[in-house]
Enzyme design. Structure first.
Site, PDB file in Angstrom:
ATOM      1  N   SER A 225      -3.968   4.772  -0.293  1.00 23.50           N
ATOM      2  CA  SER A 225      -3.903   3.311  -0.291  1.00 23.50           C
ATOM      3  C   SER A 225      -2.492   2.805  -0.069  1.00 23.50           C
ATOM      4  CB  SER A 225      -4.457   2.757  -1.613  1.00 23.50           C
ATOM      5  OG  SER A 225      -5.766   3.198  -1.836  1.00 23.50           O
TER       6      SER A 225
ATOM      7  N   HIS B 104       0.365  -0.169  -4.307  1.00 25.15           N
ATOM      8  CA  HIS B 104      -0.134  -0.948  -3.175  1.00 25.15           C
ATOM      9  C   HIS B 104       0.924  -1.907  -2.644  1.00 25.15           C
ATOM     10  CE1 HIS B 104      -4.742  -0.399  -3.957  1.00 25.15           C
ATOM     11  NE2 HIS B 104      -4.082   0.746  -3.886  1.00 25.15           N
TER      12      HIS B 104
END
Length: 300
Positions: free
Chosen positions: A205, A251
């Site tokens: 991610s 992230h």
């Protein structure tokens, strides 16, 4: 009386074939089998080879190779992540397949990470300081190829397949690979710097968030509408801040690093564009390494 010898030239590659054709570049006689159509006249095979050697290969708008249109790097990234997932399930054994949060989990703490991930993913584990803090710096790279389960892997690889091919075609394979690895590395560094010491972190991610940011930057540089990427970015940010156990720092770190790396690749101009891009990416890498070193020093 004997016949006079023929004065018609013969092909330099096929002496048994008479011809009136000549290479418009070197003037050697060539037959119809050897001639290659050119803008003016015909070229012999040797002149065609020489022309190819002296011709500069086609490049993308950002200086990358056109080989990126084949998507080999994108395919390789998906293959590596999938193989690591399979290996983690094999090493984890039956519990990795049947256990909660295991092979079919999304964000749990299943056996694949307990066994396999302890080698590749964690900065810390169970409150005991080890991993990156003890000099295992490779975890800042390997963690981006490790996933908590098949669903986690599938979601990330869908993003890689969708936008990775586009970016690889625009940037070229080498520049795209550098972007992907640097974005993933930046997200892992952010997770290491800002997360609690006993919080595990793994997954692609960090890199995929960087790819989303990179598409926006690249499209703006190409004067294309980046609007279609905004809903995808907003959706992923909503998931980041609302679903438990997701690494917010990872992230956002990947997002910021991907945007910075994409700007370094997209905005330098000729001359020496490649050198400027390499220096910019190296500077980002050194900044990330410096942050990781400072974090390690603060732990002890």
């Amino acid at each position: 009386m004997s016949e006079a010898p023929s004065t018609t030239p013969v092909c330099y590659r096929h002496p048994d074939r008479e011809t009136l054709l000549r290479c418009s570049r070197c003037d050697r006689p060539i037959c119809t089998s050897c001639m290659n159509d050119a803008v003016v006249g015909h070229h012999c095979p040797e002149c065609v080879k020489e022309g190819r050697r002296s011709q500069r290969p086609a490049r993308t708008a950002f200086g990358g190779s056109r080989a990126g249109q084949l998507g080999y790097v994108t395919t390789g990234i998906i293959a590596i992540n999938s193989l690591v997932m399979i290996a983690s399930a094999i090493v984890g054994g039956p519990k990795a397949i049947a256990g909660a949060g295991g092979f079919f989990g999304l964000l749990g703490t299943g056996t694949p990470l307990t066994d396999f991930g302890e080698v590749l993913g964690y900065a810390f584990y169970g409150g005991e300081i080890h991993g990156i803090a003890e000099g295992e710096w490779y975890r800042l790279v390997t963690a981006m190829f490790l996933h908590y389960g098949a669903v986690h892997l599938l979601l990330n690889m869908m993003l890689v397949a969708q936008i990775g091919r586009y970016l690889e075609a625009q940037l070229g394979p080498m520049r795209f690979a550098a972007l992907y690895l640097l974005a993933g590395f930046g997200g892992n560094v952010a997770a290491y710097v800002f997360q609690a010491p006993n919080q595990p972190s793994a997954g692609a991610s960090t890199a995929t968030f960087g790819l989303i940011a990179a598409v926006i930057v690249v499209n703006r540089r190409l004067l294309r509408d980046p609007g279609p990427m905004i809903p995808l970015l907003v959706t992923n940010l909503i998931f980041t801040f609302t679903i438990p156990y997701i690494s917010i720092a990872g992230h956002l770190g990947g997002l910021a690093t991907g945007a910075a790396a994409a700007a370094v690749l997209a905005y330098p101009r000729l001359p020496r564009r490649g050198l400027k891009q390499a220096v910019g990416l190296t500077a980002i890498l050194l900044l990330l390494l410096g942050a990781a070193v400072l974090r390690t020093q603060s732990i002890f």
